[in-house]
Design an enzyme around this catalytic site. Structure first.
Site, PDB file in Angstrom:
ATOM      1  N   ASP A 146      -1.070 -37.983  98.383  1.00 26.50           N
ATOM      2  CA  ASP A 146      -0.823 -39.304  97.802  1.00 26.50           C
ATOM      3  C   ASP A 146      -2.130 -39.877  97.251  1.00 26.50           C
ATOM      4  OD1 ASP A 146       0.907 -41.727  97.423  1.00 26.50           O
ATOM      5  OD2 ASP A 146      -0.620 -42.593  98.732  1.00 26.50           O
ATOM      6  N   HIS A 219       7.636 -37.767  89.063  1.00 30.40           N
ATOM      7  CA  HIS A 219       6.872 -38.919  89.545  1.00 30.40           C
ATOM      8  C   HIS A 219       5.548 -39.038  88.787  1.00 30.40           C
ATOM      9  CE1 HIS A 219       5.495 -41.942  92.408  1.00 30.40           C
ATOM     10  NE2 HIS A 219       4.374 -41.249  92.572  1.00 30.40           N
TER      11      HIS A 219
END
Length: 307
Positions: A146, A219
């Site tokens: 992330d 994404h």
């Protein structure tokens, strides 16, 4: 010299405590003083336990700002951009104050949080408390790294902090907070190759797919936006996983010099493009909270506490 709150551009930590609170009285003068005292708490613990790399953020909800600091308003202060499309939603939830506490020791986060709550009582109600943790060298619970696109080095400051365009609020930051809950059972039923297509990166070594091999619903594509001049629409993310054996998710904290990049990225993810390509990852995670805040500089908070 204007001093930004340390937690906005802080390096990743092992632990975090996120507190969202609602103010239940109209004693703005006392609250201004107590917010300054919270900064003093952060500084005390940072000095006392320097090895824990303590940092914090105190941010004021966009509605409550007008009660707390009515004479000075950030130029782009605006409510959370509620966004809906089909079964994808970004709701707004209550929050007058948002406090982020981060350290490499969970006991320090807990100790600071306990003192913050004690300090603010009886003026506030605790709406939500979430404990975040670093997972497998910076990965989300989905297994993917992330924050790969976060700006690095000194660029963090130019992305996350208000500059000379709003002199009263130089060193401040527009903060958007969302708590996402993952459907881990559904996610884990996918093959790794399917997960990688949805994220737009390899899972094991975090290599971004070449643009001609990246799905428009990935994404990566839906969060990588450019303005009309070809410049990246960037935010600095201070995200961390949270959860237990029953509930898992990602606590997302976006810091930026303007609220516009966050709003545009959220729209790109939920609404998508003209062909209907939205962020496919939203089929496996959903936002359960949403709040818009502004974190003013330390100088601003201390000055306003005197008035």
């Amino acid at each position: 010299m204007t001093q930004a709150q340390k937690g906005i551009c802080a390096e990743p930590n092992l632990h975090a405590l996120y507190l969202t609170l609602n103010v239940i009285d109209d004693d703005a003068s006392t609250m201004r003083k107590k917010i300054a005292q919270i900064l003093a708490l952060f500084a005390h613990y940072d000095e006392e336990y320097y090895e824990a790399m303590v940092s914090g953020i105190v941010a004021i909800g966009t509605d409550y700002w007008y009660e707390l600091y009515p004479r000075l308003i950030p130029q782009e202060l605006s409510p959370f951009p509620i966004t809906n499309s089909d079964d994808r939603n970004a709701p707004a939830t209550p929050g007058d104050l948002f406090i982020q506490i981060k350290a490499d020791r969970m006991d320090i986060c807990h100790a600071i949080g306990a003192e913050v709550i004690q300090l603010l009582q009886p003026h506030v109600d605790l709406y939500e408390e979430v404990r975040g943790f670093r997972y497998l060298d910076g990965r989300d619970l989905t297994g993917f790294v992330d924050g790969t696109e976060n700006p690095k080095g000194m660029r963090k400051f130019s992305v996350a902090l208000v500059g000379d365009q709003d002199l009263d609020f130089t060193g401040g930051s527009y903060i958007h907070v969302q708590r996402y809950r993952h459907n881990m059972k559904k996610w884990q039923q996918l093959e790794v190759s399917e997960q990688e297509e949805i994220i737009g990166r390899t899972k094991a070594d975090n290599i971004e797919f070449k643009s001609d091999n990246t799905a428009p619903f990935s994404h990566t594509i839906r969060t990588s936006l450019k303005d009309e001049y070809g410049n990246n629409r960037e935010v600095l993310r201070q995200n961390m996983p949270y959860g237990d054996m029953t509930i898992q998710g990602l606590y997302c904290v976006s810091c930026a010099k303007s609220p516009q990049p966050f709003t545009e990225i959220l729209t790109s993810r939920i609404v998508g493009d003209e062909e209907g390509n939205y962020d496919k990852f939203l089929d496996f995670t959903s936002a359960e909270t949403g709040g818009a805040f502004f974190a003013p500089s330390i100088n601003f908070i201390k000055q306003q506490a005197k008035e």
